[in-house]
Design a protein around this motif. Structure first.
Motif, PDB file in Angstrom:
ATOM      1  N   PHE A  24       0.867  -1.172   0.000  1.00  0.00           N
ATOM      2  CA  PHE A  24       0.000   0.000   0.000  1.00  0.00           C
ATOM      3  C   PHE A  24       0.898   1.214   0.000  1.00  0.00           C
ATOM      4  CE2 PHE A  24      -2.877   3.160   1.821  1.00  0.00           C
ATOM      5  CZ  PHE A  24      -3.995   2.930   1.043  1.00  0.00           C
ATOM      6  N   TRP A  25       0.676   2.120  -0.927  1.00  0.00           N
ATOM      7  CA  TRP A  25       1.574   3.257  -1.133  1.00  0.00           C
ATOM      8  C   TRP A  25       0.973   4.540  -0.580  1.00  0.00           C
ATOM      9  CZ3 TRP A  25       6.096   1.634  -3.042  1.00  0.00           C
ATOM     10  CH2 TRP A  25       6.108   0.421  -3.707  1.00  0.00           C
ATOM     11  N   TYR A  26       1.782   5.293   0.160  1.00  0.00           N
ATOM     12  CA  TYR A  26       1.391   6.610   0.645  1.00  0.00           C
ATOM     13  C   TYR A  26       2.209   7.667  -0.073  1.00  0.00           C
ATOM     14  CZ  TYR A  26      -0.955   4.801   4.844  1.00  0.00           C
ATOM     15  OH  TYR A  26      -1.804   4.183   5.714  1.00  0.00           O
ATOM     16  N   GLN A  27       1.615   8.839  -0.275  1.00  0.00           N
ATOM     17  CA  GLN A  27       2.406   9.981  -0.732  1.00  0.00           C
ATOM     18  C   GLN A  27       3.020  10.601   0.514  1.00  0.00           C
ATOM     19  OE1 GLN A  27       0.346  12.960  -2.988  1.00  0.00           O
ATOM     20  NE2 GLN A  27       2.123  14.300  -3.062  1.00  0.00           N
ATOM     21  N   HIS A  28       4.330  10.669   0.529  1.00  0.00           N
ATOM     22  CA  HIS A  28       5.051  11.124   1.713  1.00  0.00           C
ATOM     23  C   HIS A  28       4.965  12.638   1.866  1.00  0.00           C
ATOM     24  CE1 HIS A  28       8.108  10.981   4.840  1.00  0.00           C
ATOM     25  NE2 HIS A  28       8.633  12.042   4.274  1.00  0.00           N
ATOM     26  N   TYR A  34       2.975   7.473   9.726  1.00  0.00           N
ATOM     27  CA  TYR A  34       2.678   6.137   9.225  1.00  0.00           C
ATOM     28  C   TYR A  34       2.131   5.269  10.343  1.00  0.00           C
ATOM     29  CZ  TYR A  34       5.309   7.644   5.200  1.00  0.00           C
ATOM     30  OH  TYR A  34       5.720   8.343   4.108  1.00  0.00           O
ATOM     31  N   GLY A  46      -3.788   6.889   0.545  1.00  0.00           N
ATOM     32  CA  GLY A  46      -2.853   6.168  -0.313  1.00  0.00           C
ATOM     33  C   GLY A  46      -3.554   5.345  -1.363  1.00  0.00           C
ATOM     34  N   SER A  47      -2.795   4.381  -1.927  1.00  0.00           N
ATOM     35  CA  SER A  47      -3.310   3.585  -3.035  1.00  0.00           C
ATOM     36  C   SER A  47      -2.591   2.246  -3.109  1.00  0.00           C
ATOM     37  CB  SER A  47      -3.088   4.345  -4.344  1.00  0.00           C
ATOM     38  OG  SER A  47      -3.390   3.553  -5.453  1.00  0.00           O
ATOM     39  N   ARG A  50       1.213   1.279  -7.516  1.00  0.00           N
ATOM     40  CA  ARG A  50       2.552   1.835  -7.323  1.00  0.00           C
ATOM     41  C   ARG A  50       2.671   3.159  -8.059  1.00  0.00           C
ATOM     42  NH1 ARG A  50       7.911  -0.377  -6.337  1.00  0.00           N
ATOM     43  NH2 ARG A  50       9.456   0.933  -7.299  1.00  0.00           N
TER      44      ARG A  50
END
Length: 87
Positions: A24-28, A34, A46-47, A50
């Motif tokens: 699972f990807w977060y925009q930092h 987190y 997130g999403s 990738r």
């Protein structure tokens, strides 16, 4: 994350063929905190897809949750791949 419970799991769980677990990807951002392992993932932040632009880090969020330091000028993180601009 565990897709059946929406909680964060250890990074290495996502390296298996078990479809229950997915990256699972977060925009930092500098202020983003987190989730810890075992804590619910903020799905709205997130999403599962990738990111295709920017710097991508697929390891390094603290097991106990918290923030992630960005690399300094001239420093590369060993857990990064792809991208040519900051995220």
């Amino acid at each position: 994350m565990d897709k059946t419970t929406d909680v964060r799991v250890a990074d290495d769980r996502c390296d298996t063929s078990d479809s229950r677990y997915s990256r699972f990807w977060y925009q930092h951002t500098d202020t983003f905190v987190y989730p810890a392992i075992g804590v619910a993932v903020a799905l709205a932040a997130g999403s599962f897809l990738r990111p295709t632009s920017g710097d991508v880090f697929d390891r390094g969020a603290p097991d106990k949750g918290g923030t992630v330091s960005r690399g300094g000028l001239g420093k590369a993180r060993p857990d990064s791949s792809g991208g040519s601009s900051g995220s």
